[in-house]
Scaffold this motif. Sequence first.
Motif, PDB file in Angstrom:
ATOM      1  N   GLU A   1     189.553  92.494  61.102  1.00  0.00           N
ATOM      2  CA  GLU A   1     189.166  93.867  60.787  1.00  0.00           C
ATOM      3  C   GLU A   1     187.865  94.271  61.487  1.00  0.00           C
ATOM      4  O   GLU A   1     187.661  95.457  61.788  1.00  0.00           O
ATOM      5  N   ASN A   2     186.985  93.313  61.753  1.00  0.00           N
ATOM      6  CA  ASN A   2     185.727  93.648  62.429  1.00  0.00           C
ATOM      7  C   ASN A   2     185.983  94.191  63.835  1.00  0.00           C
ATOM      8  O   ASN A   2     185.401  95.204  64.237  1.00  0.00           O
ATOM      9  N   LEU A   3     186.863  93.519  64.565  1.00  0.00           N
ATOM     10  CA  LEU A   3     187.183  93.976  65.916  1.00  0.00           C
ATOM     11  C   LEU A   3     187.950  95.294  65.880  1.00  0.00           C
ATOM     12  O   LEU A   3     187.689  96.197  66.690  1.00  0.00           O
ATOM     13  N   ASN A   4     188.881  95.419  64.951  1.00  0.00           N
ATOM     14  CA  ASN A   4     189.641  96.667  64.835  1.00  0.00           C
ATOM     15  C   ASN A   4     188.716  97.854  64.568  1.00  0.00           C
ATOM     16  O   ASN A   4     188.862  98.920  65.167  1.00  0.00           O
ATOM     17  N   PHE A   5     187.773  97.654  63.657  1.00  0.00           N
ATOM     18  CA  PHE A   5     186.817  98.718  63.329  1.00  0.00           C
ATOM     19  C   PHE A   5     185.996  99.093  64.554  1.00  0.00           C
ATOM     20  O   PHE A   5     185.830 100.275  64.868  1.00  0.00           O
ATOM     21  N   TRP A   6     185.494  98.099  65.263  1.00  0.00           N
ATOM     22  CA  TRP A   6     184.660  98.362  66.431  1.00  0.00           C
ATOM     23  C   TRP A   6     185.441  99.119  67.500  1.00  0.00           C
ATOM     24  O   TRP A   6     184.926 100.073  68.105  1.00  0.00           O
ATOM     25  N   LEU A   7     186.674  98.720  67.745  1.00  0.00           N
ATOM     26  CA  LEU A   7     187.502  99.378  68.757  1.00  0.00           C
ATOM     27  C   LEU A   7     187.834 100.815  68.371  1.00  0.00           C
ATOM     28  O   LEU A   7     187.822 101.715  69.221  1.00  0.00           O
ATOM     29  N   LEU A   8     188.109 101.046  67.096  1.00  0.00           N
ATOM     30  CA  LEU A   8     188.407 102.406  66.641  1.00  0.00           C
ATOM     31  C   LEU A   8     187.191 103.306  66.787  1.00  0.00           C
ATOM     32  O   LEU A   8     187.319 104.490  67.123  1.00  0.00           O
ATOM     33  N   CYS A   9     186.014 102.757  66.540  1.00  0.00           N
ATOM     34  CA  CYS A   9     184.779 103.529  66.720  1.00  0.00           C
ATOM     35  C   CYS A   9     184.564 103.854  68.197  1.00  0.00           C
ATOM     36  O   CYS A   9     184.069 104.940  68.538  1.00  0.00           O
ATOM     37  N   GLU A  10     184.919 102.931  69.081  1.00  0.00           N
ATOM     38  CA  GLU A  10     184.822 103.188  70.515  1.00  0.00           C
ATOM     39  C   GLU A  10     185.737 104.340  70.912  1.00  0.00           C
ATOM     40  O   GLU A  10     185.350 105.231  71.678  1.00  0.00           O
ATOM     41  N   ASP A  11     186.958 104.335  70.381  1.00  0.00           N
ATOM     42  CA  ASP A  11     187.903 105.415  70.688  1.00  0.00           C
ATOM     43  C   ASP A  11     187.421 106.743  70.108  1.00  0.00           C
ATOM     44  O   ASP A  11     187.592 107.798  70.725  1.00  0.00           O
ATOM     45  N   LEU A  12     186.814 106.682  68.922  1.00  0.00           N
ATOM     46  CA  LEU A  12     186.314 107.893  68.269  1.00  0.00           C
ATOM     47  C   LEU A  12     185.258 108.578  69.135  1.00  0.00           C
ATOM     48  O   LEU A  12     185.217 109.814  69.210  1.00  0.00           O
ATOM     49  N   LYS A  13     184.421 107.817  69.796  1.00  0.00           N
ATOM     50  CA  LYS A  13     183.363 108.385  70.634  1.00  0.00           C
ATOM     51  C   LYS A  13     183.921 109.194  71.799  1.00  0.00           C
ATOM     52  O   LYS A  13     183.253 110.085  72.315  1.00  0.00           O
ATOM     53  N   LYS A  14     185.148 108.874  72.209  1.00  0.00           N
ATOM     54  CA  LYS A  14     185.760 109.559  73.348  1.00  0.00           C
ATOM     55  C   LYS A  14     186.494 110.834  72.926  1.00  0.00           C
ATOM     56  O   LYS A  14     186.889 111.620  73.784  1.00  0.00           O
ATOM     57  N   GLU A  15     186.683 111.015  71.618  1.00  0.00           N
ATOM     58  CA  GLU A  15     187.444 112.164  71.131  1.00  0.00           C
ATOM     59  C   GLU A  15     186.561 113.411  71.072  1.00  0.00           C
ATOM     60  O   GLU A  15     185.419 113.350  70.620  1.00  0.00           O
TER      61      GLU A  15
END
Length: 210
Positions: free
Chosen positions: A110-124
Amino acid sequence: MGSEPVEMGKHAEDSSGVQNHSQGSLQTPPNACCFCWCCCCSCSCLTVRSAKEEKMKTISEEQEDADINQTPQLSLEEVQSWAESFERLIKSAHGLTHFRQFLKSEFSEENLNFWLLCEDLKKETNKPTVEQTVKQIYEDYVSVLSPKEVSLDSRVREVINRNMQEPSSCTFDEAQQQIFMLMQRDSYPRFMSSSMYTDLRQNLERPDES
Protein backbone atom coordinates in the motif's frame (compact mmCIF):
# COMPACT_ATOMS: atom_id res chain seq x y z
CA MET A 1 -42.45 -16.35 29.76
CA GLY A 2 -42.16 -13.11 31.68
CA SER A 3 -39.09 -12.02 29.71
CA GLU A 4 -40.62 -12.70 26.28
CA PRO A 5 -42.31 -9.27 25.84
CA VAL A 6 -39.04 -7.57 26.69
CA GLU A 7 -37.14 -9.57 24.10
CA MET A 8 -39.81 -8.94 21.48
CA GLY A 9 -39.73 -5.23 22.24
CA LYS A 10 -35.96 -5.18 21.94
CA HIS A 11 -36.17 -7.01 18.60
CA ALA A 12 -38.69 -4.53 17.29
CA GLU A 13 -36.52 -1.64 18.44
CA ASP A 14 -33.43 -3.15 16.73
CA SER A 15 -35.38 -3.72 13.52
CA SER A 16 -36.61 -0.14 13.60
CA GLY A 17 -33.06 1.09 14.12
CA VAL A 18 -31.78 -0.95 11.18
CA GLN A 19 -34.60 0.34 9.00
CA ASN A 20 -33.90 3.94 9.95
CA HIS A 21 -30.20 3.45 9.31
CA SER A 22 -30.95 2.04 5.86
CA GLN A 23 -33.22 4.94 5.03
CA GLY A 24 -30.56 7.39 6.16
CA SER A 25 -27.89 5.70 4.07
CA LEU A 26 -29.95 6.23 0.95
CA GLN A 27 -29.58 9.96 1.48
CA THR A 28 -25.83 9.81 2.02
CA PRO A 29 -23.71 11.16 -0.86
CA PRO A 30 -21.65 8.55 -2.75
CA ASN A 31 -18.30 7.65 -1.13
CA ALA A 32 -19.16 9.75 1.94
CA CYS A 33 -18.98 6.92 4.44
CA CYS A 34 -15.24 7.19 4.88
CA PHE A 35 -16.19 9.94 7.32
CA CYS A 36 -19.01 7.97 8.98
CA TRP A 37 -18.93 6.68 12.54
CA CYS A 38 -19.62 3.10 11.55
CA CYS A 39 -16.58 0.98 12.42
CA CYS A 40 -18.19 -2.44 12.14
CA CYS A 41 -16.42 -4.96 9.94
CA SER A 42 -19.64 -5.63 8.00
CA CYS A 43 -20.09 -2.00 6.92
CA SER A 44 -20.76 -1.98 3.18
CA CYS A 45 -18.46 1.03 2.70
CA LEU A 46 -15.46 -1.22 3.34
CA THR A 47 -16.57 -3.56 0.56
CA VAL A 48 -17.11 -0.70 -1.87
CA ARG A 49 -13.79 0.90 -0.95
CA SER A 50 -11.97 -2.42 -1.30
CA ALA A 51 -13.42 -2.96 -4.77
CA LYS A 52 -12.40 0.53 -5.88
CA GLU A 53 -8.93 0.09 -4.45
CA GLU A 54 -8.48 -3.20 -6.31
CA LYS A 55 -9.48 -1.44 -9.53
CA MET A 56 -6.98 1.37 -8.91
CA LYS A 57 -4.25 -1.14 -8.07
CA THR A 58 -4.98 -3.15 -11.21
CA ILE A 59 -4.72 -0.04 -13.37
CA SER A 60 -1.39 0.82 -11.74
CA GLU A 61 0.00 -2.67 -12.32
CA GLU A 62 -1.24 -2.71 -15.92
CA GLN A 63 0.58 0.59 -16.49
CA GLU A 64 3.75 -0.93 -15.08
CA ASP A 65 3.43 -3.90 -17.45
CA ALA A 66 2.91 -1.53 -20.38
CA ASP A 67 5.99 0.48 -19.36
CA ILE A 68 8.10 -2.67 -19.16
CA ASN A 69 6.95 -3.84 -22.59
CA GLN A 70 8.19 -0.54 -24.01
CA THR A 71 11.59 -0.63 -22.29
CA PRO A 72 14.71 -2.61 -23.24
CA GLN A 73 15.31 -6.00 -21.69
CA LEU A 74 16.54 -5.88 -18.11
CA SER A 75 20.33 -5.69 -17.94
CA LEU A 76 22.87 -6.30 -15.21
CA GLU A 77 23.90 -2.64 -15.38
CA GLU A 78 20.36 -1.51 -14.66
CA VAL A 79 19.97 -3.89 -11.73
CA GLN A 80 23.27 -2.74 -10.28
CA SER A 81 22.20 0.90 -10.65
CA TRP A 82 19.32 0.31 -8.23
CA ALA A 83 21.89 0.12 -5.45
CA GLU A 84 22.94 3.72 -6.12
CA SER A 85 19.76 5.26 -4.72
CA PHE A 86 16.11 4.64 -4.01
CA GLU A 87 15.23 7.16 -6.70
CA ARG A 88 17.06 5.10 -9.33
CA LEU A 89 15.09 2.05 -8.28
CA ILE A 90 11.60 3.52 -8.49
CA LYS A 91 12.33 5.45 -11.69
CA SER A 92 13.12 2.16 -13.39
CA ALA A 93 10.07 0.33 -14.79
CA HIS A 94 11.72 -3.02 -14.06
CA GLY A 95 12.88 -1.83 -10.67
CA LEU A 96 9.39 -0.69 -9.74
CA THR A 97 7.95 -4.08 -10.65
CA HIS A 98 10.50 -6.05 -8.64
CA PHE A 99 10.21 -3.67 -5.69
CA ARG A 100 6.42 -4.09 -5.75
CA GLN A 101 6.80 -7.86 -5.62
CA PHE A 102 9.08 -7.49 -2.62
CA LEU A 103 6.61 -5.20 -0.83
CA LYS A 104 3.87 -7.73 -1.48
CA SER A 105 5.94 -10.33 0.34
CA GLU A 106 6.17 -7.93 3.29
CA PHE A 107 2.47 -6.96 3.11
CA SER A 108 3.33 -3.29 2.67
CA GLU A 109 2.44 -2.76 -0.98
CA GLU A 110 0.00 0.00 0.00
CA ASN A 111 2.92 2.39 0.59
CA LEU A 112 4.05 2.16 -3.03
CA ASN A 113 0.49 2.30 -4.35
CA PHE A 114 -0.18 5.47 -2.36
CA TRP A 115 3.03 7.11 -3.55
CA LEU A 116 2.33 6.28 -7.20
CA LEU A 117 -1.25 7.56 -7.00
CA CYS A 118 0.02 10.83 -5.53
CA GLU A 119 2.48 11.10 -8.42
CA ASP A 120 -0.37 10.67 -10.90
CA LEU A 121 -2.49 13.19 -8.98
CA LYS A 122 0.18 15.87 -9.45
CA LYS A 123 -0.15 15.51 -13.23
CA GLU A 124 -3.94 15.95 -13.22
CA THR A 125 -5.30 19.38 -14.15
CA ASN A 126 -9.04 18.77 -14.44
CA LYS A 127 -10.58 20.10 -11.21
CA PRO A 128 -13.52 17.65 -10.89
CA THR A 129 -11.16 14.75 -11.57
CA VAL A 130 -8.68 16.07 -9.02
CA GLU A 131 -11.38 16.38 -6.36
CA GLN A 132 -12.68 12.87 -7.01
CA THR A 133 -9.19 11.39 -7.03
CA VAL A 134 -8.27 13.15 -3.78
CA LYS A 135 -11.40 11.78 -2.14
CA GLN A 136 -10.67 8.27 -3.41
CA ILE A 137 -7.06 8.32 -2.22
CA TYR A 138 -8.20 9.56 1.18
CA GLU A 139 -10.75 6.75 1.49
CA ASP A 140 -8.33 4.05 0.36
CA TYR A 141 -5.10 5.06 2.09
CA VAL A 142 -5.68 7.72 4.75
CA SER A 143 -9.01 6.87 6.37
CA VAL A 144 -8.68 4.91 9.62
CA LEU A 145 -11.46 2.64 8.34
CA SER A 146 -9.39 1.43 5.41
CA PRO A 147 -7.59 -1.92 5.65
CA LYS A 148 -4.86 -0.37 3.46
CA GLU A 149 -4.27 2.70 5.62
CA VAL A 150 -0.69 3.97 5.33
CA SER A 151 1.31 5.02 8.37
CA LEU A 152 1.23 8.80 8.81
CA ASP A 153 1.99 10.87 11.91
CA SER A 154 -0.59 13.12 13.53
CA ARG A 155 0.91 16.33 12.16
CA VAL A 156 0.66 15.17 8.56
CA ARG A 157 -2.88 13.94 9.14
CA GLU A 158 -3.84 17.40 10.40
CA VAL A 159 -2.35 18.91 7.25
CA ILE A 160 -4.36 16.51 5.09
CA ASN A 161 -7.58 17.27 6.96
CA ARG A 162 -7.06 21.00 6.36
CA ASN A 163 -6.24 20.41 2.71
CA MET A 164 -9.38 18.31 2.26
CA GLN A 165 -11.44 21.48 2.68
CA GLU A 166 -10.20 22.55 -0.76
CA PRO A 167 -8.86 19.43 -2.54
CA SER A 168 -6.05 19.98 -5.01
CA SER A 169 -3.24 18.09 -6.69
CA CYS A 170 -1.05 19.09 -3.72
CA THR A 171 -3.35 17.76 -0.98
CA PHE A 172 -1.10 14.81 -0.12
CA ASP A 173 2.32 16.34 -0.78
CA GLU A 174 3.57 16.04 2.81
CA ALA A 175 2.03 12.61 3.25
CA GLN A 176 3.63 11.42 0.03
CA GLN A 177 7.02 12.67 1.17
CA GLN A 178 6.64 10.91 4.51
CA ILE A 179 5.79 7.60 2.82
CA PHE A 180 8.69 8.07 0.41
CA MET A 181 11.07 8.49 3.35
CA LEU A 182 9.56 5.45 5.05
CA MET A 183 10.17 3.25 2.00
CA GLN A 184 13.63 4.72 1.48
CA ARG A 185 14.64 4.18 5.10
CA ASP A 186 13.04 0.78 5.75
CA SER A 187 11.84 -1.14 2.69
CA TYR A 188 14.58 -0.15 0.24
CA PRO A 189 17.54 -1.42 2.33
CA ARG A 190 15.72 -4.70 2.99
CA PHE A 191 15.00 -5.13 -0.70
CA MET A 192 18.63 -4.53 -1.61
CA SER A 193 19.78 -7.17 0.87
CA SER A 194 17.00 -9.64 0.02
CA SER A 195 17.40 -12.93 -1.81
CA MET A 196 15.01 -11.57 -4.44
CA TYR A 197 17.48 -8.87 -5.48
CA THR A 198 20.57 -11.05 -4.98
CA ASP A 199 19.18 -13.88 -7.12
CA LEU A 200 18.14 -11.47 -9.84
CA ARG A 201 21.61 -9.94 -10.01
CA GLN A 202 23.37 -13.30 -9.94
CA ASN A 203 21.18 -14.69 -12.73
CA LEU A 204 22.16 -11.74 -14.91
CA GLU A 205 25.83 -12.18 -14.01
CA ARG A 206 25.72 -15.84 -15.12
CA PRO A 207 23.13 -15.91 -17.93
CA ASP A 208 24.66 -18.96 -19.64
CA GLU A 209 24.23 -21.12 -16.53
CA SER A 210 20.45 -20.75 -16.44
